[in-house]
Write an enzyme that holds these catalytic residues in place. Structure first.
Site, PDB file in Angstrom:
ATOM      1  N   ASP A 122       0.861  -1.180   0.000  1.00  0.00           N
ATOM      2  CA  ASP A 122       0.000   0.000   0.000  1.00  0.00           C
ATOM      3  C   ASP A 122       0.898   1.231   0.000  1.00  0.00           C
ATOM      4  OD1 ASP A 122      -3.214   0.493   0.862  1.00  0.00           O
ATOM      5  OD2 ASP A 122      -1.869   2.195   1.197  1.00  0.00           O
ATOM      6  N   THR A 125     -11.463   3.484  -6.302  1.00  0.00           N
ATOM      7  CA  THR A 125     -11.845   4.131  -7.564  1.00  0.00           C
ATOM      8  C   THR A 125     -12.876   5.204  -7.229  1.00  0.00           C
ATOM      9  OG1 THR A 125     -13.462   2.342  -7.926  1.00  0.00           O
ATOM     10  CG2 THR A 125     -11.343   2.175  -9.056  1.00  0.00           C
ATOM     11  N   LEU A 143     -18.460  -7.639  -0.624  1.00  0.00           N
ATOM     12  CA  LEU A 143     -18.237  -7.629   0.823  1.00  0.00           C
ATOM     13  C   LEU A 143     -19.005  -6.502   1.477  1.00  0.00           C
ATOM     14  CD1 LEU A 143     -14.334  -8.116   0.837  1.00  0.00           C
ATOM     15  CD2 LEU A 143     -16.112  -9.879   0.835  1.00  0.00           C
ATOM     16  N   GLU A 177     -19.365  -4.136   4.649  1.00  0.00           N
ATOM     17  CA  GLU A 177     -18.615  -3.692   5.815  1.00  0.00           C
ATOM     18  C   GLU A 177     -19.335  -4.135   7.080  1.00  0.00           C
ATOM     19  OE1 GLU A 177     -17.310   0.370   5.873  1.00  0.00           O
ATOM     20  OE2 GLU A 177     -17.052   0.409   3.691  1.00  0.00           O
ATOM     21  N   LYS A 205     -20.921  -6.648 -11.122  1.00  0.00           N
ATOM     22  CA  LYS A 205     -20.714  -5.878  -9.894  1.00  0.00           C
ATOM     23  C   LYS A 205     -21.547  -4.603  -9.904  1.00  0.00           C
ATOM     24  CE  LYS A 205     -18.751  -4.003  -6.245  1.00  0.00           C
ATOM     25  NZ  LYS A 205     -19.025  -4.466  -4.875  1.00  0.00           N
ATOM     26  N   THR A 230     -37.239   0.280   5.280  1.00  0.00           N
ATOM     27  CA  THR A 230     -37.395   1.700   4.973  1.00  0.00           C
ATOM     28  C   THR A 230     -36.695   2.566   6.017  1.00  0.00           C
ATOM     29  OG1 THR A 230     -39.508   1.708   6.153  1.00  0.00           O
ATOM     30  CG2 THR A 230     -39.576   1.367   3.769  1.00  0.00           C
ATOM     31  N   CYS A 243     -19.778   2.333  -1.499  1.00  0.00           N
ATOM     32  CA  CYS A 243     -20.101   1.591  -2.730  1.00  0.00           C
ATOM     33  C   CYS A 243     -21.347   2.096  -3.447  1.00  0.00           C
ATOM     34  CB  CYS A 243     -20.259   0.107  -2.409  1.00  0.00           C
ATOM     35  SG  CYS A 243     -18.739  -0.696  -1.856  1.00  0.00           S
ATOM     36  N   LYS A 279     -23.542   2.793   8.442  1.00  0.00           N
ATOM     37  CA  LYS A 279     -24.267   1.588   8.844  1.00  0.00           C
ATOM     38  C   LYS A 279     -23.650   1.097  10.140  1.00  0.00           C
ATOM     39  CE  LYS A 279     -23.215  -2.384   7.014  1.00  0.00           C
ATOM     40  NZ  LYS A 279     -23.027  -3.521   6.071  1.00  0.00           N
TER      41      LYS A 279
END
EC number: 1.1.1.22
Length: 422
Positions: free
Chosen positions: A30, A84, A157, A159, A208, A256, A264, A324
């Site tokens: 990285d 990205t 995936l 999170e 995807k 809801t 994403c 989330k």
């Protein structure tokens, strides 16, 4: 197999560590040396439940390096897992992936044999075989598919549940352009028993995007129906309990509330819209899904504004800042537009989140952060924006609660309670 992982964010770290747990040797790379230092010490550079333990368990299979060319030379296959991000117009920015591709190409110059480069990053269809392939060829000085192969192996995936999603996937998508890469990926995933889709690189890339776009649209559809149901005195939860029993539809993603966020769904829907526009297609349904999602959190603000018309100087509590539960990620969190609207109205804000306060404070240093969820309940009103399990164990007695995530404890115990879609 010897695997190099480019990018130590959610996708790269989880992919590498889980492959190590299957017995493969991993080299992490990285550009952020802090992430590599954490991994070298046996610590995860991201928050993800159970990941630290898995790293400690497999330390003998995990090494880090600041030299990507050496990592490529020392491994059989490279997974590109870099970000990205979106450009201003919504299209994806390939700068990180092209930079990685150029360095990988340099490493291929001294490769004694075949090497496969697999893109796990989410890219618009055609990106891997187009600009990514071109930059690798340019830097390696070699022709495509002679000494290296390309593939797309998109990730699915979530999170907070990423380790389980990797180890027990619904499906594995293997997009390849040559038989050697197809064989290598097939061997790598041989022990997985889920359905495996072997297809072209472009098709894998589109699977995807289409998957995320459909889920995002399903959420916005549920919220749009939920908004109407609330005005008609109908509980949207009961509606979608009935709708979801249809085998053609299914119950998932019909909760809801105040919409979707994260790294994403918003980014990928915008990128698909922008990419389609470049091919002369206008994706009307996805445009609408984004419009609904952008307005949904502001409905929560309008509900509190209806109860407290003059918010200037009023103390408003926020429960939940992550996009989330079970993550510290605040990217595209639905709390962000709500906090902005409250600040514009002159409100004083006290907020709490079990994990995300530090990240949120980088965006909003001017608001107060509480030491506990209970400390937020003394505010003039409380808005619930993330469905943490912890919030189900609070006593909301005496509080005015406007709920964006359907916390049952709040509906039972709050003095005044209203939900955004119920």
């Amino acid at each position: 197999m010897k695997i190099s992982i480019v990018g130590c964010g959610y996708v790269g770290t989880v992919t590498g560590v889980c492959f190590a747990d299957f017995g493969h040797d991993i080299i992490f790379y990285d550009i952020d040396g802090k992430k590599l230092d954490l991994l070298a010490r046996g610590e995860a550079p991201i928050y993800e439940p159970s990941l630290d333990g898995l790293i400690r368990k497999n330390r003998e299979h995990l090494v880090t390096t600041p030299d990507l060319t050496a990592a490529v030379r020392d491994t059989d296959i490279t997974f590109v897992c870099v970000g990205t991000p979106s450009r201003q117009d919504g299209s994806i920015d390939l700068a990180y992936i092209l930079s990685a591709g150029a360095t990988i190409g340099e490493g291929l110059q001294e490769m004694p044999g075949f090497h496969s480069i697999i893109v796990k990053s989410t890219v618009f269809p055609g990106s891997t075989e187009g600009p990514v392939r071109s930059v690798i060829e340019q830097e390696s000085g070699k022709q495509a598919f002679v000494d290296f192969g390309l593939g797309s192996n998109p990730e699915f995936l979530r999170e907070g549940n990423a380790v389980r999603d990797f180890c027990e996937p619904d499906r594995i998508v293997l997009g390849t352009g040559d038989t050697r890469t197809a064989r290598m990926l097939g061997n790598l995933y041989a022990s997985f028993t889920c359905p495996k889709i072997e297809t072209s690189i472009r098709t894998a890339e589109m699977i995807k995007y289409a998957s995320n776009a459909f889920l995002a649209t399903k959420i916005s559809f549920a919220n749009e129906i939920g908004n109407l149901a609330k005005k008609l005195g109908i509980d949207s939860e009961e509606v979608f309990a009935g709708v979801g029993l249809d085998s053609r539809i299914g119950p998932a993603f019909f909760r809801t509330g105040i919409g979707f966020g994260g790294s994403c769904f918003p980014k990928d829907v915008r990128a698909l819209i922008a990419g389609a526009g470049g091919h002369g297609e206008d994706l009307h349904v996805l445009h609408a899904a984004l419009r609904v999602n952008e307005d949904q959190p502001l409905r929560l603000f309008r509900l509190i504004q209806a109860r407290i018309p003059d918010l200037k100087g009023r103390r408003i509590g926020i429960l939940g800042l992550a996009f989330k539960p079970d993550t510290d990620d605040v990217r595209e969190s639905r709390a962000i537009p709500i906090v902005r609207a409250l600040l514009d109205a002159g409100a004083d804000i006290i907020a709490y989140d079990p994990l995300a306060m530090e990240n949120f404070a980088a965006l909003f240093p001017q608001i107060d952060y509480a030491p506990s969820a209970r400390a937020v309940l003394s505010a003039d009103a409380v808005l619930i924006t993330t469905e943490w399990e912890e919030f189900e164990h609070l006593d909301y007695s005496g509080a005015t609660v406007i709920d964006g995530r359907r916390i049952a404890a709040a509906s039972r115990t709050a003095e005044i309670y209203e939900g955004v879609c119920w």
